[in-house]
Design a protein around this motif. Sequence first.
Motif, PDB file in Angstrom:
ATOM      1  N   THR A   1       0.855  -1.178   0.000  1.00 44.30           N
ATOM      2  CA  THR A   1       0.000   0.000   0.000  1.00 44.30           C
ATOM      3  C   THR A   1       0.894   1.232   0.000  1.00 44.30           C
ATOM      4  O   THR A   1       1.599   1.502   0.971  1.00 44.30           O
ATOM      5  CB  THR A   1      -0.914   0.016   1.234  1.00 44.30           C
ATOM      6  OG1 THR A   1      -1.717  -1.157   1.224  1.00 44.30           O
ATOM      7  CG2 THR A   1      -1.797   1.243   1.234  1.00 44.30           C
ATOM      8  N   VAL A   2       0.877   1.981  -1.086  1.00 42.62           N
ATOM      9  CA  VAL A   2       1.733   3.157  -1.242  1.00 42.62           C
ATOM     10  C   VAL A   2       0.855   4.396  -1.242  1.00 42.62           C
ATOM     11  O   VAL A   2      -0.059   4.516  -2.061  1.00 42.62           O
ATOM     12  CB  VAL A   2       2.559   3.089  -2.541  1.00 42.62           C
ATOM     13  CG1 VAL A   2       3.515   4.265  -2.623  1.00 42.62           C
ATOM     14  CG2 VAL A   2       3.315   1.770  -2.618  1.00 42.62           C
ATOM     15  N   ASP A   3       1.125   5.302  -0.310  1.00 48.61           N
ATOM     16  CA  ASP A   3       0.382   6.557  -0.231  1.00 48.61           C
ATOM     17  C   ASP A   3       1.111   7.589  -1.082  1.00 48.61           C
ATOM     18  O   ASP A   3       2.183   8.068  -0.713  1.00 48.61           O
ATOM     19  CB  ASP A   3       0.287   7.016   1.226  1.00 48.61           C
ATOM     20  CG  ASP A   3      -0.558   8.263   1.374  1.00 48.61           C
ATOM     21  OD1 ASP A   3      -1.334   8.554   0.451  1.00 48.61           O
ATOM     22  OD2 ASP A   3      -0.435   8.954   2.403  1.00 48.61           O
ATOM     23  N   VAL A   4       0.530   7.920  -2.229  1.00 45.87           N
ATOM     24  CA  VAL A   4       1.145   8.859  -3.171  1.00 45.87           C
ATOM     25  C   VAL A   4       0.367  10.167  -3.156  1.00 45.87           C
ATOM     26  O   VAL A   4      -0.867  10.162  -3.180  1.00 45.87           O
ATOM     27  CB  VAL A   4       1.165   8.280  -4.604  1.00 45.87           C
ATOM     28  CG1 VAL A   4       1.788   9.273  -5.569  1.00 45.87           C
ATOM     29  CG2 VAL A   4       1.912   6.962  -4.624  1.00 45.87           C
ATOM     30  N   HIS A   5       1.089  11.273  -3.104  1.00 48.33           N
ATOM     31  CA  HIS A   5       0.443  12.574  -3.178  1.00 48.33           C
ATOM     32  C   HIS A   5       1.237  13.477  -4.111  1.00 48.33           C
ATOM     33  O   HIS A   5       2.458  13.606  -3.985  1.00 48.33           O
ATOM     34  CB  HIS A   5       0.352  13.232  -1.799  1.00 48.33           C
ATOM     35  CG  HIS A   5      -0.255  14.607  -1.843  1.00 48.33           C
ATOM     36  ND1 HIS A   5      -1.605  14.819  -2.047  1.00 48.33           N
ATOM     37  CD2 HIS A   5       0.299  15.839  -1.739  1.00 48.33           C
ATOM     38  CE1 HIS A   5      -1.860  16.107  -2.041  1.00 48.33           C
ATOM     39  NE2 HIS A   5      -0.722  16.756  -1.863  1.00 48.33           N
ATOM     40  N   VAL A   6       0.526  14.082  -5.065  1.00 51.28           N
ATOM     41  CA  VAL A   6       1.108  15.083  -5.952  1.00 51.28           C
ATOM     42  C   VAL A   6       0.386  16.393  -5.664  1.00 51.28           C
ATOM     43  O   VAL A   6      -0.834  16.490  -5.834  1.00 51.28           O
ATOM     44  CB  VAL A   6       0.949  14.685  -7.433  1.00 51.28           C
ATOM     45  CG1 VAL A   6       1.528  15.768  -8.331  1.00 51.28           C
ATOM     46  CG2 VAL A   6       1.622  13.353  -7.704  1.00 51.28           C
ATOM     47  N   GLU A   7       1.127  17.395  -5.217  1.00 49.23           N
ATOM     48  CA  GLU A   7       0.501  18.654  -4.820  1.00 49.23           C
ATOM     49  C   GLU A   7       0.152  19.481  -6.059  1.00 49.23           C
ATOM     50  O   GLU A   7       1.028  19.950  -6.789  1.00 49.23           O
ATOM     51  CB  GLU A   7       1.442  19.447  -3.908  1.00 49.23           C
ATOM     52  CG  GLU A   7       0.856  20.750  -3.403  1.00 49.23           C
ATOM     53  CD  GLU A   7      -0.464  20.560  -2.683  1.00 49.23           C
ATOM     54  OE1 GLU A   7      -1.435  21.249  -3.049  1.00 49.23           O
ATOM     55  OE2 GLU A   7      -0.547  19.711  -1.768  1.00 49.23           O
ATOM     56  N   GLU A   8      -1.142  19.644  -6.285  1.00 54.37           N
ATOM     57  CA  GLU A   8      -1.633  20.411  -7.425  1.00 54.37           C
ATOM     58  C   GLU A   8      -2.128  21.785  -7.023  1.00 54.37           C
ATOM     59  O   GLU A   8      -2.585  22.552  -7.873  1.00 54.37           O
ATOM     60  CB  GLU A   8      -2.775  19.651  -8.107  1.00 54.37           C
ATOM     61  CG  GLU A   8      -2.392  18.270  -8.613  1.00 54.37           C
ATOM     62  CD  GLU A   8      -3.570  17.535  -9.211  1.00 54.37           C
ATOM     63  OE1 GLU A   8      -4.696  18.067  -9.128  1.00 54.37           O
ATOM     64  OE2 GLU A   8      -3.373  16.438  -9.762  1.00 54.37           O
ATOM     65  N   GLY A   9      -2.078  22.109  -5.733  1.00 54.27           N
ATOM     66  CA  GLY A   9      -2.658  23.359  -5.275  1.00 54.27           C
ATOM     67  C   GLY A   9      -4.170  23.244  -5.203  1.00 54.27           C
ATOM     68  O   GLY A   9      -4.743  22.161  -5.360  1.00 54.27           O
ATOM     69  N   PHE A  10      -4.822  24.352  -4.973  1.00 57.30           N
ATOM     70  CA  PHE A  10      -6.280  24.341  -4.885  1.00 57.30           C
ATOM     71  C   PHE A  10      -6.876  24.108  -6.267  1.00 57.30           C
ATOM     72  O   PHE A  10      -6.527  24.803  -7.224  1.00 57.30           O
ATOM     73  CB  PHE A  10      -6.790  25.663  -4.309  1.00 57.30           C
ATOM     74  CG  PHE A  10      -8.290  25.747  -4.251  1.00 57.30           C
ATOM     75  CD1 PHE A  10      -9.000  25.084  -3.272  1.00 57.30           C
ATOM     76  CD2 PHE A  10      -8.999  26.483  -5.189  1.00 57.30           C
ATOM     77  CE1 PHE A  10     -10.373  25.148  -3.212  1.00 57.30           C
ATOM     78  CE2 PHE A  10     -10.376  26.561  -5.140  1.00 57.30           C
ATOM     79  CZ  PHE A  10     -11.064  25.888  -4.147  1.00 57.30           C
ATOM     80  N   VAL A  11      -7.742  23.126  -6.359  1.00 58.60           N
ATOM     81  CA  VAL A  11      -8.386  22.770  -7.628  1.00 58.60           C
ATOM     82  C   VAL A  11      -9.872  23.063  -7.504  1.00 58.60           C
ATOM     83  O   VAL A  11     -10.534  22.586  -6.569  1.00 58.60           O
ATOM     84  CB  VAL A  11      -8.164  21.282  -7.976  1.00 58.60           C
ATOM     85  CG1 VAL A  11      -8.868  20.938  -9.279  1.00 58.60           C
ATOM     86  CG2 VAL A  11      -6.677  20.979  -8.079  1.00 58.60           C
ATOM     87  N   ASN A  12     -10.370  23.851  -8.415  1.00 60.46           N
ATOM     88  CA  ASN A  12     -11.789  24.195  -8.402  1.00 60.46           C
ATOM     89  C   ASN A  12     -12.569  23.114  -9.128  1.00 60.46           C
ATOM     90  O   ASN A  12     -12.375  22.888 -10.321  1.00 60.46           O
ATOM     91  CB  ASN A  12     -12.005  25.555  -9.081  1.00 60.46           C
ATOM     92  CG  ASN A  12     -13.475  25.950  -9.124  1.00 60.46           C
ATOM     93  OD1 ASN A  12     -14.281  25.441  -8.352  1.00 60.46           O
ATOM     94  ND2 ASN A  12     -13.811  26.854 -10.012  1.00 60.46           N
ATOM     95  N   ASP A  13     -13.447  22.439  -8.397  1.00 61.12           N
ATOM     96  CA  ASP A  13     -14.262  21.365  -8.977  1.00 61.12           C
ATOM     97  C   ASP A  13     -15.629  21.856  -9.433  1.00 61.12           C
ATOM     98  O   ASP A  13     -16.449  21.065  -9.886  1.00 61.12           O
ATOM     99  CB  ASP A  13     -14.460  20.240  -7.957  1.00 61.12           C
ATOM    100  CG  ASP A  13     -13.144  19.592  -7.582  1.00 61.12           C
ATOM    101  OD1 ASP A  13     -12.262  19.529  -8.465  1.00 61.12           O
ATOM    102  OD2 ASP A  13     -12.999  19.153  -6.423  1.00 61.12           O
ATOM    103  N   ASN A  14     -15.895  23.163  -9.293  1.00 59.15           N
ATOM    104  CA  ASN A  14     -17.239  23.653  -9.560  1.00 59.15           C
ATOM    105  C   ASN A  14     -17.388  24.301 -10.927  1.00 59.15           C
ATOM    106  O   ASN A  14     -18.471  24.764 -11.274  1.00 59.15           O
ATOM    107  CB  ASN A  14     -17.648  24.678  -8.491  1.00 59.15           C
ATOM    108  CG  ASN A  14     -17.768  24.054  -7.110  1.00 59.15           C
ATOM    109  OD1 ASN A  14     -18.079  22.874  -6.994  1.00 59.15           O
ATOM    110  ND2 ASN A  14     -17.524  24.838  -6.084  1.00 59.15           N
ATOM    111  N   ASN A  15     -16.293  24.402 -11.697  1.00 62.22           N
ATOM    112  CA  ASN A  15     -16.400  25.072 -12.995  1.00 62.22           C
ATOM    113  C   ASN A  15     -17.397  24.386 -13.908  1.00 62.22           C
ATOM    114  O   ASN A  15     -18.202  25.028 -14.581  1.00 62.22           O
ATOM    115  CB  ASN A  15     -15.023  25.121 -13.662  1.00 62.22           C
ATOM    116  CG  ASN A  15     -14.115  26.155 -13.028  1.00 62.22           C
ATOM    117  OD1 ASN A  15     -14.588  27.123 -12.461  1.00 62.22           O
ATOM    118  ND2 ASN A  15     -12.814  25.933 -13.109  1.00 62.22           N
TER     119      ASN A  15
END
Length: 954
Positions: free
Chosen positions: A795-809
Amino acid sequence: MKIWFHSWRAAIRIARRDAWRSKGRSALVLAMIALPILGVSALDLTIRSSELSPAERADRTIGAADAQFKDAGYGGVPILQDPLGELNTTAKDYGDGAWPTGETDVTKSLPAGSTILTDSSGSAKVTTTHGLLMTEIRELKAGDPIARGIMTLLDGRFPEKNDEVMATSHFLETSGLAVGSNLSARNFDRPYRIVGSYELPGSLKADQVNALPGAFLAPYAKAAEKDGLPAPGASTTYLVRKPGGFTWNMVKELNTKGVVVASRAVLLDPPADSEVPLFQKEGWGNFNDSSAANVAELAALGTVVGLAMLEICLLAGPAFAVGARRSRRQLGLVGANGGARSHIRAIVLSGGLVIGVGAAVTGTVLALVLTLALQPVLEEAMGQRFGAFDVRPLEILGIALLAVLTGLLASIVPAVTASRQTVLASLTGRRGVRRSSRVLPLIGLGAVLVGGAIALFGSMVSEQFIMVAGGSAIAELGVVAMTPALVGLFGRAGRWLPLSPRLALRDAVRNRGRTAPAVAAVLAAVAGTVAVATYMASSEAQYKAEYQAQLPYGAVSAFVMEEGGRDVPAVRETVQRLMPVDVRADVERVNVGRPGCPLWGGGEGCGRYEIVIPPANECPMYVAVPGGADPTERFTPEQRRKMTAEDWRCRQSSNGHGVYTDGGLLVGDAKVLKVLGIEDAGAVKALAEGKIVSFSRAQVDENGTIGIRQVTDIAAADKAAEAGRPAPGKVSSIPAYRVPGSPKSYGLQALMTPATAKAAGLSTVALGVYASTDHLPDSEQRQKLDGELTKLGSTVDVHVEEGFVNDNNIILLALSVFAGLVTIGAAGIATGLAQADAEADLKTLAAVGAPPRVRRTLSGFQCGVVAAMGVILGSAAGLVPAMGLRLTEERQQIRFHEEAVAQGWRAASDLPYVPIVVPWETLAGLLVAVPLGAALLAALVTRSRGAVARRAAT
């Protein structure tokens, strides 16, 4: 009675004939009413069919057994349970004392003469064509008659030998395996042959493998223990068949032995709440039957249905007015032959009745056909099979009657208007001049004031969302009532417009009976869109302000969460190979106990470590007290509030949010600081000198050191914590360097090198990698990384920081498109009515020498004027509810914040940030693009030349 019947019969025949003659207009209105009926009816059929009866629910959970037995986990002490067997607690309340734990032998409580079938579940990482997949392993003899109904065999057969299994169809699809393939598990060399595929009717997307009892889980656990890995947990229930079944009294008797029972007889005929001891216990009421919640749901449903009907009526009303205008000569002939005004009203109302009945039949039939045809698709989307195709005639009839009622309501105003015309005006095509009502705008103004006051009270005083929503709805209805008067105000702007738009605006103002409903429909659609868009834009601004990045922008972290870091070297190499890595920092974690203890701690021979906080640096509110009592209770709310606001020891650290690090301590080199963007020459020098770098003021004692305690006896540590004493264990003191200021460390509180950890007597184990990147990894790179890491099995916990992402567009775009379609549709209906009314005017323009394009231009401006008026009014009306809801949320969040501070929670001293943001881009699109699009569309579909004028017969 006979006269009334014949008059309505004749009216319906005339309306039916007129609807058939004007097929295009009739189909438009019918589709407008039938579509909501189709949707609501299909939704009702889907929900009712997916609701399982008690017998169907019992079949899916306990098969053909009479009951399911399972251990409550309280060591055999008496318990209380609900009739479904889902909730349970001990019969005795142990308060703050030690609660009983442990297993009990359920088989000893089974009645004599019972037939038993064990049902065990666990999990394992099984081999697939792509790598490894965490899968539920269920050991149940599925071919036994007692298990009939739990699993549905799709292909092949049930397992008959210990080396045979069958798998769910979803698992086979995900894993790439098929019936006949071999299957095994990680670190488990024993192969199993897949002999069948099945599905769980209540969970179609489950990844599950079925084996015979004792064939998989026990051997797999032994293999894991042999390799020094923790054994996977497993739970067992017992399916029991007994002549006569199990009554509620028998269930309560079995509860005294610590056994939870789900009885078929009780499921089919549950006892009253007064006969359930669990529901009589404080805090354990039957929350499944909440009358208040039901009332709220009905109120919300009624509001939605009412607003939908209003919208349809506003859109369909002008269409019926078009029919009345086109049939005015026919209606005039009815009056000339002795027909009363009531007969004319009946004919127009019958048009609404005919269209409504047609919409009801069409919508209901299509709902039945489509729901049946799409049943497999719906079941896959819901993740469960229907119990039975459940048609509730009364509910379907009620929904169909809404269509009839909507058609009648939409035709009321055109019916009244048509009946008021004189016979002479109807026959000659002349229209008298009628003043608009002066009472309706006053009623609308009153509704606006009352609704605004209610919404203001709800947002500023009561904090009730329902009051804000209700007040806003009343105010919006008031604006709808004021629409005819507001349309008249728009007419004063015509003096500054060119000829074609001036004619269109004056025509719209002169014929408010057809303009106002269309404008009101546009107003309602745009107001809802603007309200939702404003609320979502405001929420987005709040989320963006509250967003806390877990890593610097573009950085990547990959941690292995289990198995002692066995796959960490492969993970590091994979990240280096597939990501655009700039700087790579390998990190380790402190390991206490046997080598390879899991990250989360626990397991035989495993301990934990603690960073010792000096007593002088501990917040007084959180100093442990004997007995495990809440230490904050020693202080008054005012004292807690003051300490939280002024004492640095009691304030929440701004570095607490980031990628998970065990205890906030990592083992690595100066590259970790570089990846995290921490530029401090002193920290780099301290690491080289063998010091531990700290980002927490509370960790460093007065001597400039940090203490790390190794706890090997977890039980003794827990007892010491309950008594308010430090945990027993060896403490290593390490010279420390505290980074000045408050740099963003992304959850990292302390960092030391492997050499420093070794010198302090701390053993370490590989954890993972941090990496900064040249640019943000794209979707393809991330998919490749996830695919490669999946093959490793850990189990590998991977995180790529994309900053704040707006999901409401996409949601805002969908709302804008919806409002645009409704606006264009309403404006198009009004334009069609305008063309029907203004045919004589257009012929006059042609007669006096106007060019043919004037007809097309005038039609476009007529449509654009209606759309523009509706969009302007709707935009203003839609801002009110959104602002009211945001003000209510602000007051609620401020109150929650003050309560949290008063209770001593580690909360930041800053007040919640709840902005109100107007989505200017959405408003600009509605105010400019929608009216312009409506005008261009109307101009394109309008013929530039009309029919040849003939002299009207006198």
